[in-house]
Design an enzyme around this catalytic site. Structure first.
Site, mmCIF file in Angstrom:
data_model
loop_
_atom_site.group_PDB
_atom_site.id
_atom_site.type_symbol
_atom_site.label_atom_id
_atom_site.label_comp_id
_atom_site.label_asym_id
_atom_site.label_seq_id
_atom_site.Cartn_x
_atom_site.Cartn_y
_atom_site.Cartn_z
ATOM 1 N N HIS A 19 16.415 -2.671 -12.034
ATOM 2 C CA HIS A 19 17.100 -1.397 -11.804
ATOM 3 C C HIS A 19 18.029 -1.519 -10.608
ATOM 4 C CE1 HIS A 19 14.418 -0.432 -8.506
ATOM 5 N NE2 HIS A 19 13.338 -0.352 -9.279
ATOM 6 N N CYS A 127 -4.126 0.396 -3.396
ATOM 7 C CA CYS A 127 -3.108 0.923 -4.317
ATOM 8 C C CYS A 127 -2.623 -0.244 -5.181
ATOM 9 C CB CYS A 127 -1.930 1.534 -3.567
ATOM 10 S SG CYS A 127 -0.561 1.933 -4.685
ATOM 11 N N CYS A 130 1.211 -0.916 -5.103
ATOM 12 C CA CYS A 130 1.674 -1.659 -3.909
ATOM 13 C C CYS A 130 0.992 -3.015 -3.820
ATOM 14 C CB CYS A 130 1.305 -0.943 -2.611
ATOM 15 S SG CYS A 130 2.076 0.619 -2.327
ATOM 16 N N HIS A 148 3.505 5.674 -3.352
ATOM 17 C CA HIS A 148 3.540 6.089 -4.754
ATOM 18 C C HIS A 148 2.998 7.497 -4.990
ATOM 19 C CE1 HIS A 148 3.950 1.716 -4.951
ATOM 20 N NE2 HIS A 148 4.745 2.002 -5.945
ATOM 21 N N LYS A 296 12.980 7.218 -3.662
ATOM 22 C CA LYS A 296 13.182 5.806 -3.972
ATOM 23 C C LYS A 296 13.124 5.636 -5.492
ATOM 24 C CE LYS A 296 11.055 1.294 -3.386
ATOM 25 N NZ LYS A 296 9.785 0.690 -3.748
HETATM 26 N N1 MSP Z 1 7.112 -8.338 -5.688
HETATM 27 C C1 MSP Z 1 7.260 -7.693 -4.427
HETATM 28 C C2 MSP Z 1 8.060 -8.536 -3.466
HETATM 29 C C3 MSP Z 1 7.459 -9.884 -3.206
HETATM 30 S S1 MSP Z 1 8.515 -10.846 -2.214
HETATM 31 C C4 MSP Z 1 7.587 -12.134 -1.791
HETATM 32 C C5 MSP Z 1 7.979 -6.357 -4.624
HETATM 33 N N2 MSP Z 1 8.675 -6.242 -5.740
HETATM 34 S S2 MSP Z 1 9.517 -4.931 -6.184
HETATM 35 O O1 MSP Z 1 10.158 -5.308 -7.417
HETATM 36 O O2 MSP Z 1 8.676 -3.788 -6.215
HETATM 37 O O3 MSP Z 1 10.549 -4.662 -5.065
HETATM 38 C C6 MSP Z 1 11.345 -5.682 -4.591
HETATM 39 C C7 MSP Z 1 12.345 -5.188 -3.622
HETATM 40 O O4 MSP Z 1 13.183 -4.236 -4.223
HETATM 41 C C8 MSP Z 1 11.744 -4.530 -2.377
HETATM 42 O O5 MSP Z 1 12.380 -5.093 -1.264
HETATM 43 C C9 MSP Z 1 12.126 -3.103 -2.496
HETATM 44 O O6 MSP Z 1 12.429 -2.518 -1.266
HETATM 45 C C10 MSP Z 1 13.408 -3.225 -3.310
HETATM 46 N N3 MSP Z 1 13.661 -1.972 -3.977
HETATM 47 C C11 MSP Z 1 12.970 -1.421 -4.994
HETATM 48 N N4 MSP Z 1 13.493 -0.185 -5.205
HETATM 49 C C12 MSP Z 1 14.487 0.060 -4.326
HETATM 50 C C13 MSP Z 1 15.460 1.024 -4.176
HETATM 51 N N5 MSP Z 1 15.463 2.126 -4.868
HETATM 52 N N6 MSP Z 1 16.437 0.797 -3.270
HETATM 53 C C14 MSP Z 1 16.560 -0.387 -2.609
HETATM 54 N N7 MSP Z 1 15.663 -1.319 -2.728
HETATM 55 C C15 MSP Z 1 14.483 -1.019 -3.384
HETATM 56 O O7 MSP Z 1 7.917 -5.512 -3.743
#
Ligand code: MSP
Length: 503
Positions: A19, A127, A130, A148, A296
């Site tokens: 996304h 969670c 998370c 969440h 978010k």
């Molecule tokens: N799998 C873990 C990261 C492991 S790294 C060793 C994870 N994955 S995630 O897919 O949930 O998110 C990955 C990244 O995307 C995070 O840094 C998170 O902040 C970013 N984002 C997810 N949604 C976001 C927004 N809406 N805006 C900006 N970044 C956000 O966490």
């Protein structure tokens, strides 16, 4: 000597499809590494997918697939999305790969041998979304997860623990000796606040879960998904493979992360590396969230924006430009469709697109389609030098919106220069050639500076200016010096680069 430059994105959970939030960090990393490619650095840009743990197991169960089948069905969607967004990652790591298995095993064993991993019993609130334990104080009312906003589970099991509590002083000393390692500074202060607030040991294994990497010394346990996931940054360097010298690539220059994963990256990860005797990262660049209606973007909130849908409206470069220019990296940004269209129309259609089209039109009509050479003492030369210096400083500080602001200042200066001289009203001859040569040269420099953000547009303008090869083959700062446009080249107009969108 060629400098190495290694940048990573977080690896994305495969329980959701790519996304806008994922695309944001990945585009920032792509533009930053493209800038370094122009500097001539030997770049390694890594992204990938996080495929183990309870969250993925549950998503696979819900889809009626084995976890591996499930991951195999989603991981390519990330790789495809990045390809469509012109992301030039050099590697794509999946945590189900053997090379990653080897690295996690090696890192776990090193921390265990150092005496920093020990067996204990854990009882607490967890969670799954998370993949994180919470204390009562951290939870919202009704035992709801602060991220969440839904109830956490209660877990009790025998776990191995990483003795994070032993690392407080060492981490504080390290950060004191490396000021500015985390940018922007206010995000670094958040990390320091977490460390000063006291560090709890964290569990690094589960017995109630089988979807993960088994501990090398006790195969009843699988590694905690965050220990596993963080190690991906080493896996891609060959760590854990005795035939490879992983220090050829490690330490990483920047981990790009979202603000929600500071604790894991800026507290857990450096402590794990210290324990294992591995050098710490040189830097972390922490971004905010792109919010939709103040929330978010997340599958659980139902406000997911698919980046590929937006590309249909504003094109790949229009979308890349928007996410880079709109938000100051580090702070939260608000995504809106109207904002996207407004920025596209003002910065791309009216500024860059208009400049390229004006220049080509006048050269076509009044210079016989052949671009004249610039003047050495052009009034635009100073604006160009400032734009190059400011763009460069902004990329060095990992502030893409400032970098684009600096680049666009040259576009605005060139448009203003044309409006002041009105070459479309001039008769062909030396005066007109002088104005158009200057404008062509400014546009050539803009093209170089803008390439990291809008690579295919930059390549198209480059070709329309009659210049050879692609921007990727140019080198900064030398090629951005005033006077590089030779003149005598055929300039072509082509279709509008950014047709205006009616909002
Ligand atoms: N799998 C873990 C990261 C492991 S790294 C060793 C994870 N994955 S995630 O897919 O949930 O998110 C990955 C990244 O995307 C995070 O840094 C998170 O902040 C970013 N984002 C997810 N949604 C976001 C927004 N809406 N805006 C900006 N970044 C956000 O966490």
């Amino acid at each position: 000597m060629v400098s190495r430059f290694y940048v990573t994105t977080p690896i994305y959970y495969v329980n959701a499809e790519p996304h806008l939030g994922h695309a944001y960090t990945t585009i920032v990393g792509d533009a930053l590494t493209r800038w370094h490619r122009l500097l001539g650095d030997d770049v390694l840009y890594l992204t990938g997918t996080d495929e183990h743990g309870l969250k993925i197991r549950q998503a696979a169960d819900a889809a009626g697939l084995s976890p591996k089948e499930f991951c195999d069905s989603i991981a390519p969607k990330f790789a495809d999305a990045w390809e469509r967004l012109d992301i030039a990652n050099d590697d794509f790591i999946r945590t189900t790969e053997p090379r990653h298995h080897a690295a996690v095993t090696e890192l776990l064993q090193r921390c265990y041998d150092a005496g920093d991993i020990e067996l204990d019993t854990y009882s607490g609130k967890y969670c799954v979304a998370c993949e994180e334990y919470y204390t009562d104080e951290e939870l919202l009312e009704g035992d709801n997860c602060p991220i969440h906003k839904r109830p956490v589970d209660h877990f009790e099991e025998e776990n191995y623990f990483f003795r994070l509590s032993r690392f407080q002083d060492r981490l504080l000393d390290w950060y004191a000796a490396h000021p500015g390692a985390i940018v922007p500074e206010f995000r670094g202060n958040e990390a320091l606040g977490l460390i000063r607030g006291g560090l709890r040991d964290f569990s690094v294994s589960r017995t109630s879960l089988d979807w993960g990497i088994r501990l090398p010394w006790d195969d009843r346990h699988v590694a905690y998904v965050w220990f596993d996931a963080l190690t991906n940054y080493l896996s891609a360097t060959g760590f854990g493979d005795p035939s490879v010298d992983y220090t050829e690539r490690w330490p990483v220059d920047y981990h790009l992360i979202g603000k929600d994963i500071i604790r894991h990256h800026c507290v857990y990860w450096p402590a794990m590396l210290m324990s294992a005797g591995v050098d710490l990262p040189k830097g972390w660049a922490v971004g905010g969230w792109l919010l939709v209606d103040g929330e978010k973007m997340a599958k659980s909130t139902g406000n997911v924006v698919n980046p590929l849908d937006l590309v249909d409206t504003v094109g790949v470069d229009g979308f890349r430009y928007y996410v880079l220019a709109e938000t100051s990296y580090g702070s939260d940004g608000d995504f809106s469709y109207d904002g996207l269209v407004a920025r596209y129309n003002s910065d791309l259609a009216n500024n860059l697109g208009n400049l390229a089209s004006r220049v080509a039109t006048v050269v076509g009509k009044s210079c016989g389609g052949i671009g004249p050479a610039p003047r050495d003492d052009s009034p635009l030369a100073a604006a160009a030098a400032t734009a190059v210096a400011d763009t460069s400083a902004a990329w060095d500080a990992v502030t893409p919106s400032r970098a684009l602001e600096a680049t666009w200042s040259l576009i605005r200066a060139t448009n203003a220069f044309l409006e002041a001289n009105e070459p479309w009203k001039m008769t062909p001859g030396a005066d007109l050639d002088a104005v158009m040569g200057d404008a062509l040269e400014a546009l050539r420099i803009v093209t170089l500076l803008a390439w990291p953000a809008v690579p295919s547009t930059a390549d198209a303008i480059w070709a329309r200016l009659g210049l050879d090869g692609s921007v990727a083959d140019r080198r900064l700062p030398g090629d951005a010096r005033w006077g590089g446009y030779p003149g005598g080249l055929t300039v072509t107009k082509g279709d509008p680069l950014f047709p205006r969108i009616r909002s």
